[in-house]
Write an enzyme that holds these catalytic residues in place. Sequence first.
Site, PDB file in Angstrom:
ATOM      1  N   ASP A 180       0.869  -1.178   0.000  1.00  0.00           N
ATOM      2  CA  ASP A 180       0.000   0.000   0.000  1.00  0.00           C
ATOM      3  C   ASP A 180       0.905   1.226   0.000  1.00  0.00           C
ATOM      4  OD1 ASP A 180      -1.711   2.154   0.503  1.00  0.00           O
ATOM      5  OD2 ASP A 180      -3.097   0.917   1.653  1.00  0.00           O
ATOM      6  N   ALA A 240     -13.184  -5.930  -2.582  1.00  0.00           N
ATOM      7  CA  ALA A 240     -13.056  -4.485  -2.791  1.00  0.00           C
ATOM      8  C   ALA A 240     -13.839  -4.020  -4.020  1.00  0.00           C
ATOM      9  CB  ALA A 240     -11.583  -4.110  -2.898  1.00  0.00           C
ATOM     10  N   ARG A 241     -13.227  -4.136  -5.198  1.00  0.00           N
ATOM     11  CA  ARG A 241     -13.871  -3.744  -6.446  1.00  0.00           C
ATOM     12  C   ARG A 241     -13.495  -4.751  -7.526  1.00  0.00           C
ATOM     13  NH1 ARG A 241     -16.791  -1.281  -3.753  1.00  0.00           N
ATOM     14  NH2 ARG A 241     -17.216   0.972  -3.699  1.00  0.00           N
ATOM     15  N   GLU A 270     -21.658  -5.424 -12.761  1.00  0.00           N
ATOM     16  CA  GLU A 270     -22.675  -6.025 -11.892  1.00  0.00           C
ATOM     17  C   GLU A 270     -24.057  -5.586 -12.350  1.00  0.00           C
ATOM     18  OE1 GLU A 270     -21.741  -5.089  -7.823  1.00  0.00           O
ATOM     19  OE2 GLU A 270     -19.765  -6.036  -7.906  1.00  0.00           O
ATOM     20  N   HIS A 289     -22.001  -9.265  -3.990  1.00  0.00           N
ATOM     21  CA  HIS A 289     -21.673  -7.971  -3.393  1.00  0.00           C
ATOM     22  C   HIS A 289     -22.409  -7.795  -2.063  1.00  0.00           C
ATOM     23  CE1 HIS A 289     -19.937  -3.849  -4.688  1.00  0.00           C
ATOM     24  NE2 HIS A 289     -19.900  -3.953  -3.372  1.00  0.00           N
TER      25      HIS A 289
END
Length: 330
Positions: A180, A240-241, A270, A289
């Site tokens: 990160d 996350a995504r 989605e 999700h």
Amino acid sequence: MNKIAIVNSSSFGKIFVEHLEKLREIGEVEFFNFDQHIPGKELAEALKGYNYIIASVTPFFDKEFFENKDELRLLSRHGIGYNNVDLEAAKEHNTLVTIIPALVEREAVAEQNVTNLLNLMRRVSQSTKRVLSDRWEERSQFVGNTLYGKTVGIIGIGNTGSCIAETLRYGFRCRVISYDPNKSELEMQQYGVEKVDLEYLLENSDVICLAANLTDESYHMINGETIKKMKEGVYISNSARGALVDETAIIEGLESGQIAGYATDVLEVEPGRASHLFLQFDNVIMTPHTGAYTAECLEEMGRKCVQDIEDVVQGKMPVRAIQSHSLYIK
């Protein structure tokens, strides 16, 4: 008159009806469901007259939307992210954008990541299907891998990533490493995490958990090239995504055996359907999700969205507003 649109949310007001009742005390409330790629102008026209929106992760509220939606006072995200909102355009058109405080979703989403990972590694869904088809005796086909003691690489050590780290470090005695660029070594150490670069993480992780924000830099960061650098037989869990991964590259990794299994709560497009190519693999876990879908989390998320609208109606700045001022705030 206050008009409130609840857009693409499958949960708001469904479980905690008191949130809906409070909104109806403020003004007219309507639910809408749009295709996630609806053009901005068309979306604005469909929501004409609505000055408050509670929005899910889709559709995309882009510049074109705001150019045709000057009466919108507040867009309250029913979630912690805002990558589907053009913040500059919102600011230009005097629309406040608010989000849920990250701590509200922290434990729920982290828990989902680890739950899906354990399901994948211990082949829970696969073996359950055999029991349901009265084939208990085939249990020897479902030897999995333990999570205990593994080296886990977490990409993104923010609120969710740090909670995943704590769970795996102290609950499963894992060695936890993280990439990160926005976090210091000291910040990572407080969660029992070693700060490493991306290449080291890819080459040394038995398990990779994705908990990063979606940005131009992180889009498709898990792709054909990065997968080649991973350990053979790596497990990947994404809460996350969906667009953090190149789905075609994931499929190729599953086919080659480079990836032992992929667990995901998110997709690039989605909603997902039964025809999605991921579902041809029995070593894929896909949930719809639902990372934030605990009663505790949804109750607080809904309460926060209601409070946002109440605050703006009363001329007060809501908590977790992205902008620092608004024409509608005293």
